[in-house]
Design an enzyme around this catalytic site. Structure first.
Site, PDB file in Angstrom:
ATOM      1  N   GLY A 148       1.553  -5.511   9.383  1.00 63.67           N
ATOM      2  CA  GLY A 148       1.922  -5.645   7.972  1.00 63.67           C
ATOM      3  C   GLY A 148       2.661  -4.462   7.388  1.00 63.67           C
ATOM      4  O   GLY A 148       2.915  -4.433   6.181  1.00 63.67           O
ATOM      5  N   GLN A 149       3.012  -3.465   8.212  1.00 61.43           N
ATOM      6  CA  GLN A 149       3.772  -2.335   7.660  1.00 61.43           C
ATOM      7  C   GLN A 149       5.169  -2.804   7.265  1.00 61.43           C
ATOM      8  O   GLN A 149       5.857  -3.467   8.053  1.00 61.43           O
ATOM      9  CB  GLN A 149       3.867  -1.196   8.690  1.00 61.43           C
ATOM     10  CG  GLN A 149       4.494   0.062   8.098  1.00 61.43           C
ATOM     11  CD  GLN A 149       4.507   1.247   9.070  1.00 61.43           C
ATOM     12  OE1 GLN A 149       4.127   1.118  10.228  1.00 61.43           O
ATOM     13  NE2 GLN A 149       4.944   2.390   8.587  1.00 61.43           N
TER      14      GLN A 149
ATOM     15  N   HIS B  38       2.019   5.963   5.300  1.00 63.71           N
ATOM     16  CA  HIS B  38       1.323   6.058   4.012  1.00 63.71           C
ATOM     17  C   HIS B  38      -0.077   5.511   4.123  1.00 63.71           C
ATOM     18  O   HIS B  38      -0.357   4.596   4.888  1.00 63.71           O
ATOM     19  CB  HIS B  38       2.103   5.327   2.912  1.00 63.71           C
ATOM     20  CG  HIS B  38       2.477   3.914   3.268  1.00 63.71           C
ATOM     21  ND1 HIS B  38       3.556   3.626   4.076  1.00 63.71           N
ATOM     22  CD2 HIS B  38       1.917   2.736   2.945  1.00 63.71           C
ATOM     23  CE1 HIS B  38       3.644   2.311   4.227  1.00 63.71           C
ATOM     24  NE2 HIS B  38       2.650   1.745   3.567  1.00 63.71           N
TER      25      HIS B  38
END
Ligand code: AMP
Ligand code: ZN
Length: 117
Positions: A96-97, A103
């Protein structure tokens, strides 16, 4: 690479595009997520551009520790400790990046399910 001119988070760090920064020091910054998934949704980033976890190495130990301690500081400052909060790293497109500047998400203020969606 210290900074990537095509990276949206590098642009935020360099204040080339607007964001709501809640904390910064010489090596990390934290700002509000533009599309919050909880009443509190902040992103904590190293100022140096790392696409993902696998771009980091032994030389980055101190920075990695500082990222986590910054999450703790922000949680303390915002009174999240008693409520509970979730720290999330989506590493890789398959997880899901979507922004390839490492981050840490900090999410709080609602109930979270497990396993995550
Ligand atoms: P991820 O999917 O883990 O890579 O998370 C990327 C996050 O960055 C998403 O939650 C987005 O809503 C957030 N995001 C994307 N662009 C911006 C921006 N310009 N300012 C703040 N947050 C952003
Ligand atoms: Zn970047």
């Amino acid at each position: 690479m210290r900074s990537d001119p095509n990276c949206i988070f590098c642009k935020i760090i360099e204040k080339k595009i607007p964001s709501k920064i809640v904390y910064e020091d010489e090596s990390v910054a934290a700002f509000e997520d533009a599309n919050p998934q909880a009443p509190v949704h902040l992103l904590i980033v190293p100022k140096k551009h790392f696409p993902d976890i696998h771009s980091m190495n032994d030389a980055d130990r101190e920075l990695i520790g500082h990222l986590f301690l910054t999450a703790k500081k922000i949680a303390d400052d915002k009174g999240l400790d008693g409520k509970g909060y979730r720290l999330v790293i989506n590493n890789g497109a398959g997880a899901g990046q979507t922004v390839f500047h490492l981050h840490l998400h900090i999410l709080s203020g609602r109930r979270f399910i497990w396993p995550p969606g």
